[in-house]
Write a protein that holds these residues in place. Structure first.
Motif, PDB file in Angstrom:
ATOM      1  N   GLN A  31      51.116  47.246  35.355  1.00  0.00           N
ATOM      2  CA  GLN A  31      50.228  46.829  36.435  1.00  0.00           C
ATOM      3  C   GLN A  31      50.356  45.338  36.676  1.00  0.00           C
ATOM      4  N   ILE A  32      50.291  44.946  37.957  1.00  0.00           N
ATOM      5  CA  ILE A  32      50.228  43.536  38.340  1.00  0.00           C
ATOM      6  C   ILE A  32      49.013  43.372  39.244  1.00  0.00           C
ATOM      7  N   GLU A  33      48.144  42.445  38.888  1.00  0.00           N
ATOM      8  CA  GLU A  33      46.955  42.161  39.691  1.00  0.00           C
ATOM      9  C   GLU A  33      47.086  40.762  40.275  1.00  0.00           C
ATOM     10  N   VAL A  34      46.847  40.624  41.551  1.00  0.00           N
ATOM     11  CA  VAL A  34      46.812  39.324  42.204  1.00  0.00           C
ATOM     12  C   VAL A  34      45.373  39.101  42.650  1.00  0.00           C
ATOM     13  N   LEU A  35      44.716  38.166  41.991  1.00  0.00           N
ATOM     14  CA  LEU A  35      43.305  37.889  42.247  1.00  0.00           C
ATOM     15  C   LEU A  35      43.194  36.614  43.070  1.00  0.00           C
ATOM     16  N   LYS A  36      42.666  36.727  44.286  1.00  0.00           N
ATOM     17  CA  LYS A  36      42.530  35.579  45.174  1.00  0.00           C
ATOM     18  C   LYS A  36      41.195  34.888  44.955  1.00  0.00           C
ATOM     19  N   GLY A  37      41.191  33.616  45.248  1.00  0.00           N
ATOM     20  CA  GLY A  37      39.956  32.850  45.159  1.00  0.00           C
ATOM     21  C   GLY A  37      39.716  32.325  43.755  1.00  0.00           C
ATOM     22  N   PRO A  38      38.682  31.537  43.579  1.00  0.00           N
ATOM     23  CA  PRO A  38      38.389  30.947  42.271  1.00  0.00           C
ATOM     24  C   PRO A  38      38.159  32.027  41.203  1.00  0.00           C
ATOM     25  N   GLN A  39      38.893  31.923  40.113  1.00  0.00           N
ATOM     26  CA  GLN A  39      38.776  32.869  39.002  1.00  0.00           C
ATOM     27  C   GLN A  39      38.493  32.132  37.693  1.00  0.00           C
ATOM     28  N   GLY A  40      37.930  30.928  37.798  1.00  0.00           N
ATOM     29  CA  GLY A  40      37.703  30.090  36.640  1.00  0.00           C
ATOM     30  C   GLY A  40      36.784  30.698  35.595  1.00  0.00           C
ATOM     31  N   ALA A  41      35.845  31.541  36.009  1.00  0.00           N
ATOM     32  CA  ALA A  41      34.921  32.154  35.050  1.00  0.00           C
ATOM     33  C   ALA A  41      35.661  33.081  34.087  1.00  0.00           C
ATOM     34  N   LEU A  42      36.720  33.713  34.554  1.00  0.00           N
ATOM     35  CA  LEU A  42      37.470  34.642  33.699  1.00  0.00           C
ATOM     36  C   LEU A  42      38.702  34.026  33.063  1.00  0.00           C
ATOM     37  N   TYR A  43      39.391  33.124  33.784  1.00  0.00           N
ATOM     38  CA  TYR A  43      40.690  32.644  33.327  1.00  0.00           C
ATOM     39  C   TYR A  43      40.772  31.141  33.134  1.00  0.00           C
ATOM     40  N   GLY A  44      39.656  30.433  33.181  1.00  0.00           N
ATOM     41  CA  GLY A  44      39.649  29.012  32.866  1.00  0.00           C
ATOM     42  C   GLY A  44      39.869  28.112  34.075  1.00  0.00           C
ATOM     43  N   ARG A  45      39.978  26.831  33.802  1.00  0.00           N
ATOM     44  CA  ARG A  45      40.016  25.833  34.868  1.00  0.00           C
ATOM     45  C   ARG A  45      41.285  25.885  35.701  1.00  0.00           C
ATOM     46  N   ASN A  46      42.364  26.477  35.204  1.00  0.00           N
ATOM     47  CA  ASN A  46      43.610  26.531  35.957  1.00  0.00           C
ATOM     48  C   ASN A  46      43.640  27.672  36.961  1.00  0.00           C
ATOM     49  N   ALA A  47      42.534  28.333  37.187  1.00  0.00           N
ATOM     50  CA  ALA A  47      42.491  29.460  38.121  1.00  0.00           C
ATOM     51  C   ALA A  47      41.627  29.148  39.331  1.00  0.00           C
ATOM     52  N   SER A  48      41.688  27.921  39.814  1.00  0.00           N
ATOM     53  CA  SER A  48      40.847  27.547  40.946  1.00  0.00           C
ATOM     54  C   SER A  48      41.302  28.198  42.256  1.00  0.00           C
ATOM     55  N   ALA A  49      42.569  28.593  42.352  1.00  0.00           N
ATOM     56  CA  ALA A  49      43.065  29.242  43.567  1.00  0.00           C
ATOM     57  C   ALA A  49      43.317  30.727  43.368  1.00  0.00           C
ATOM     58  N   GLY A  50      43.219  31.215  42.132  1.00  0.00           N
ATOM     59  CA  GLY A  50      43.439  32.631  41.879  1.00  0.00           C
ATOM     60  C   GLY A  50      44.142  32.860  40.553  1.00  0.00           C
ATOM     61  N   ALA A  51      44.547  34.099  40.343  1.00  0.00           N
ATOM     62  CA  ALA A  51      45.211  34.454  39.090  1.00  0.00           C
ATOM     63  C   ALA A  51      46.194  35.593  39.334  1.00  0.00           C
ATOM     64  N   ILE A  52      47.261  35.590  38.557  1.00  0.00           N
ATOM     65  CA  ILE A  52      48.218  36.691  38.538  1.00  0.00           C
ATOM     66  C   ILE A  52      48.157  37.269  37.130  1.00  0.00           C
ATOM     67  N   VAL A  53      47.755  38.529  37.029  1.00  0.00           N
ATOM     68  CA  VAL A  53      47.572  39.181  35.740  1.00  0.00           C
ATOM     69  C   VAL A  53      48.593  40.312  35.635  1.00  0.00           C
ATOM     70  N   VAL A  54      49.471  40.211  34.631  1.00  0.00           N
ATOM     71  CA  VAL A  54      50.521  41.209  34.418  1.00  0.00           C
ATOM     72  C   VAL A  54      50.205  41.970  33.139  1.00  0.00           C
ATOM     73  N   THR A  55      50.230  43.296  33.224  1.00  0.00           N
ATOM     74  CA  THR A  55      50.000  44.151  32.062  1.00  0.00           C
ATOM     75  C   THR A  55      51.245  45.013  31.854  1.00  0.00           C
ATOM     76  N   THR A  56      51.826  44.949  30.660  1.00  0.00           N
ATOM     77  CA  THR A  56      52.990  45.775  30.367  1.00  0.00           C
ATOM     78  C   THR A  56      52.537  47.107  29.786  1.00  0.00           C
ATOM     79  N   ALA A  57      53.406  48.094  29.870  1.00  0.00           N
ATOM     80  CA  ALA A  57      53.085  49.438  29.384  1.00  0.00           C
ATOM     81  C   ALA A  57      53.070  49.461  27.860  1.00  0.00           C
ATOM     82  N   PRO A  58      52.175  50.232  27.260  1.00  0.00           N
ATOM     83  CA  PRO A  58      52.137  50.334  25.795  1.00  0.00           C
ATOM     84  C   PRO A  58      53.320  51.165  25.287  1.00  0.00           C
ATOM     85  N   PRO A  59      53.658  51.040  24.000  1.00  0.00           N
ATOM     86  CA  PRO A  59      54.734  51.852  23.425  1.00  0.00           C
ATOM     87  C   PRO A  59      54.391  53.340  23.519  1.00  0.00           C
TER      88      PRO A  59
END
Length: 91
Positions: A31-59
């Motif tokens: 899964q790849i999630e593209v989160l727009k807008g401020p995401q600082g509450a979840l991902y810290g100060r470097n997420a003022s414009a959004g976040a890209i969250v990549v999840t790889t498949a489990p074994p």
């Protein structure tokens, strides 16, 4: 140029502090999630414009894999192989 990126890049819960570290090829992406807008509450100060969250498949318990190869102009080539399966044998 020397400023921190305003978009957080997170791969399997690990924050990549340098966006150039994301220049690797990932296999088995679930899964790849593209989160727009401020995401600082979840991902810290470097997420003022959004976040890209990549999840790889489990074994998995099944053996699987693939092989690809390509040839381009001026003798450029690329070969790739990936195989997966159980991490330990049955007891």
């Amino acid at each position: 140029r020397n400023a921190e990126s305003p978009v957080a890049v997170v791969v399997d819960g690990v924050f990549l502090n340098n966006p150039l570290a994301f220049n690797n090829q990932l296999v088995d992406i679930q899964q790849i999630e593209v989160l727009k807008g401020p995401q600082g509450a979840l991902y810290g100060r470097n997420a003022s414009a959004g976040a890209i969250v990549v999840t790889t498949a489990p074994p998995t318990e099944d053996y699987q894999g693939y092989v690809t190869a390509s040839i381009g102009r001026r003798m450029t080539y690329n070969a790739e192989a990936a195989f997966g399966g159980p991490l330990a044998g049955e007891d």
